[in-house]
Design a protein around this motif. Structure first.
Motif, PDB file in Angstrom:
ATOM      1  N   PHE A 159       0.840  -1.189   0.000  1.00  0.00           N
ATOM      2  CA  PHE A 159       0.000   0.000   0.000  1.00  0.00           C
ATOM      3  C   PHE A 159       0.879   1.244   0.000  1.00  0.00           C
ATOM      4  O   PHE A 159       0.558   2.249  -0.654  1.00  0.00           O
ATOM      5  N   ALA A 160       1.989   1.179   0.738  1.00  0.00           N
ATOM      6  CA  ALA A 160       2.920   2.312   0.773  1.00  0.00           C
ATOM      7  C   ALA A 160       3.481   2.598  -0.615  1.00  0.00           C
ATOM      8  O   ALA A 160       3.632   3.766  -1.004  1.00  0.00           O
ATOM      9  N   VAL A 161       3.786   1.564  -1.382  1.00  0.00           N
ATOM     10  CA  VAL A 161       4.319   1.749  -2.730  1.00  0.00           C
ATOM     11  C   VAL A 161       3.286   2.439  -3.625  1.00  0.00           C
ATOM     12  O   VAL A 161       3.619   3.344  -4.402  1.00  0.00           O
ATOM     13  N   VAL A 162       2.023   2.022  -3.518  1.00  0.00           N
ATOM     14  CA  VAL A 162       0.978   2.647  -4.335  1.00  0.00           C
ATOM     15  C   VAL A 162       0.842   4.129  -3.995  1.00  0.00           C
ATOM     16  O   VAL A 162       0.783   4.989  -4.880  1.00  0.00           O
ATOM     17  N   GLY A 163       0.824   4.454  -2.705  1.00  0.00           N
ATOM     18  CA  GLY A 163       0.713   5.849  -2.310  1.00  0.00           C
ATOM     19  C   GLY A 163       1.930   6.661  -2.686  1.00  0.00           C
ATOM     20  O   GLY A 163       1.815   7.806  -3.162  1.00  0.00           O
ATOM     21  N   LEU A 164       3.099   6.085  -2.486  1.00  0.00           N
ATOM     22  CA  LEU A 164       4.332   6.772  -2.830  1.00  0.00           C
ATOM     23  C   LEU A 164       4.406   7.035  -4.333  1.00  0.00           C
ATOM     24  O   LEU A 164       4.856   8.108  -4.763  1.00  0.00           O
ATOM     25  N   THR A 165       3.956   6.092  -5.125  1.00  0.00           N
ATOM     26  CA  THR A 165       3.939   6.263  -6.575  1.00  0.00           C
ATOM     27  C   THR A 165       3.136   7.492  -6.971  1.00  0.00           C
ATOM     28  O   THR A 165       3.547   8.300  -7.809  1.00  0.00           O
ATOM     29  N   GLN A 166       1.962   7.659  -6.351  1.00  0.00           N
ATOM     30  CA  GLN A 166       1.134   8.823  -6.653  1.00  0.00           C
ATOM     31  C   GLN A 166       1.817  10.118  -6.223  1.00  0.00           C
ATOM     32  O   GLN A 166       1.816  11.113  -6.966  1.00  0.00           O
ATOM     33  N   ALA A 167       2.408  10.114  -5.021  1.00  0.00           N
ATOM     34  CA  ALA A 167       3.074  11.319  -4.519  1.00  0.00           C
ATOM     35  C   ALA A 167       4.267  11.694  -5.382  1.00  0.00           C
ATOM     36  O   ALA A 167       4.489  12.880  -5.687  1.00  0.00           O
ATOM     37  N   MET A 168       5.044  10.707  -5.791  1.00  0.00           N
ATOM     38  CA  MET A 168       6.184  10.957  -6.671  1.00  0.00           C
ATOM     39  C   MET A 168       5.713  11.524  -8.002  1.00  0.00           C
ATOM     40  O   MET A 168       6.287  12.488  -8.526  1.00  0.00           O
ATOM     41  N   ALA A 169       4.671  10.916  -8.567  1.00  0.00           N
ATOM     42  CA  ALA A 169       4.160  11.371  -9.859  1.00  0.00           C
ATOM     43  C   ALA A 169       3.709  12.827  -9.778  1.00  0.00           C
ATOM     44  O   ALA A 169       3.954  13.623 -10.700  1.00  0.00           O
ATOM     45  N   HIS A 170       3.065  13.184  -8.680  1.00  0.00           N
ATOM     46  CA  HIS A 170       2.574  14.549  -8.517  1.00  0.00           C
ATOM     47  C   HIS A 170       3.731  15.549  -8.486  1.00  0.00           C
ATOM     48  O   HIS A 170       3.680  16.600  -9.146  1.00  0.00           O
ATOM     49  N   GLU A 171       4.782  15.235  -7.745  1.00  0.00           N
ATOM     50  CA  GLU A 171       5.895  16.174  -7.601  1.00  0.00           C
ATOM     51  C   GLU A 171       6.823  16.207  -8.813  1.00  0.00           C
ATOM     52  O   GLU A 171       7.409  17.248  -9.133  1.00  0.00           O
ATOM     53  N   LEU A 172       6.978  15.059  -9.461  1.00  0.00           N
ATOM     54  CA  LEU A 172       7.999  14.958 -10.504  1.00  0.00           C
ATOM     55  C   LEU A 172       7.468  15.244 -11.904  1.00  0.00           C
ATOM     56  O   LEU A 172       8.244  15.358 -12.849  1.00  0.00           O
ATOM     57  N   GLY A 173       6.152  15.385 -12.027  1.00  0.00           N
ATOM     58  CA  GLY A 173       5.583  15.635 -13.346  1.00  0.00           C
ATOM     59  C   GLY A 173       6.145  16.879 -14.021  1.00  0.00           C
ATOM     60  O   GLY A 173       6.336  16.901 -15.240  1.00  0.00           O
ATOM     61  N   LYS A 174       6.419  17.915 -13.238  1.00  0.00           N
ATOM     62  CA  LYS A 174       6.934  19.156 -13.825  1.00  0.00           C
ATOM     63  C   LYS A 174       8.301  18.970 -14.457  1.00  0.00           C
ATOM     64  O   LYS A 174       8.743  19.793 -15.263  1.00  0.00           O
TER      65      LYS A 174
END
Length: 258
Positions: A159-174
Motif C-alpha cells: 500500500f505504501a508503494v501505491v501511495g508513494l507512486t502517486q506522490a512521486m508522480a505529482h511532484e515529478l511531473g513538472k
C-alpha cells in the motif's frame, strides 16, 4: 542503436529477471541489479546470449550508497539513465498476532523504503539530465486490498508503494518524469513457491491446494507468469505511455478488480 540505460532492481530472478529480459529485447541497455551477485551474473548471461545488451552490479535497495554506486557504474558503461524499475521485494508469512518487529522491518525496509530510496536517486538523476525519465515501481495486488491471508506487513508495504507512486508522480511531473506502478497477482516465481509452502502450513493445506485456490479465484483460470508483468512494464517504459503517470496498474487475471 540502444534506447539508453534501463536499471532493474531485483533482476536476479522472477519478475525482475523477466522485466530485464523484456527491456533488453525492447532495445534498452539493461543494468541488472540484485543483492545476489550470482543471480546478477545469470541474468546477464541469459540476456547477452539472446542478443541483448546487459551489465550488472550488486545493489542493496536499503542502502543509498549502494544504489548510487551501482548507478554510477552502469552509467559509465551505458550512458544516461532513461528508465528505472524498482522491483526488488521480499515477503514472509504469519498470523498478524504472531508477526515480529523483524518481519515488519524487513518488509517495510525492502519493499517500501527501497522504492523510496531508489526513486529518489533516480529522480535526482533525471532532474539533473533535464530530459525527463520513467520510474516504474513493483507494488502488488496486495497493495490495493488487504484481504490477503497472513501478509499484513507485506500488505502495508505494498500500500505504501501505491501511495508513494502517486506522490512521486505529482511532484515529478513538472520535470517530465512519469512514475507508475504495476500490481501483480498470483505470479509463479520462486517467491511464490515459498509462499505456497508457508500458507499451506498455516492453513493446514498442501501447497498444491493453495495453488489451486489461487487459480480458482482468477477469472482467466491460470497463474500469472513473470512475463505477463514484464509486458506491462515494457509499455510503461515506452513512448506509448508518455501521458500516463501516478497509476498502479492491476495485472492479476481478474483476481482483484478495482
Amino acid at each position: 542503436m540502444s534506447k539508453g540505460l534501463a536499471v532493474v532492481t531485483g533482476a536476479g530472478s522472477g519478475i525482475g529477471k523477466a522485466i530485464a529480459k523484456r527491456l533488453a529485447k525492447d532495445g534498452f541497455s539493461v543494468g541488472v541489479t540484485d543483492i545476489n551477485q550470482a543471480a546478477v551474473n545469470a541474468t546477464i548471461s541469459e540476456i547477452n546470449s539472446e542478443g541483448g545488451i546487459a551489465k550488472g552490479d550488486v545493489l542493496d535497495v536499503t542502502n543509498p550508497e549502494s544504489i548510487s554506486a551501482a548507478l554510477e557504474t552502469l552509467e559509465k558503461e551505458f550512458g544516461k539513465l532513461r528508465v528505472w524499475v524498482s522491483n526488488a521485494g521480499v515477503s514472509s508469512m504469519n498470523h498478524f498476532v504472531e508477526l515480529t518487529e523483524k518481519d515488519w522491518d524487513l518488509n517495510m525496509d525492502v519493499n517500501a523504503k527501497g522504492v523510496f530510496l531508489c526513486g529518489q536517486i533516480a529522480a535526482r538523476k533525471f532532474i539533473s539530465q533535464q530530459e525527463g525519465g520513467k520510474i516504474i515501481n513493483t507494488a502488488s495486488m496486495a497493495g490495493k486490498q488487504g484481504n490477503v491471508p497472513f501478509l499484513s506487513h507485506y500488505v502495508a508495504s505494498k500500500f505504501a508503494v501505491v501511495g508513494l507512486t502517486q506522490a512521486m508522480a505529482h511532484e515529478l511531473g513538472k520535470h517530465n518524469i512519469t512514475v507508475n506502478a504495476v500490481c501483480p497477482g498470483f505470479v509463479a516465481t520462486p517467491m511464490q513457491t515459498r509462499e505456497l509452502e508457508w500458507e499451506g502450513s498455516l492453513k493446514g493445506q498442501t501447497p498444491e491446494q493453495v495453488k489451486q485456490g489461487m487459480i480458482d479465484v482468477t477469472p482467466l483460470g491460470r497463474l500469472e507468469t513473470p512475463e505477463d508483468v514484464a509486458r506491462v512494464v515494457s509499455f510503461l517504459a515506452g513512448e506509448d505511455s508518455n501521458f500516463i503517470t501516478g497509476e498502479s496498474i492491476a495485472i492479476n487475471g481478474g483476481a482483484y478488480m478495482d
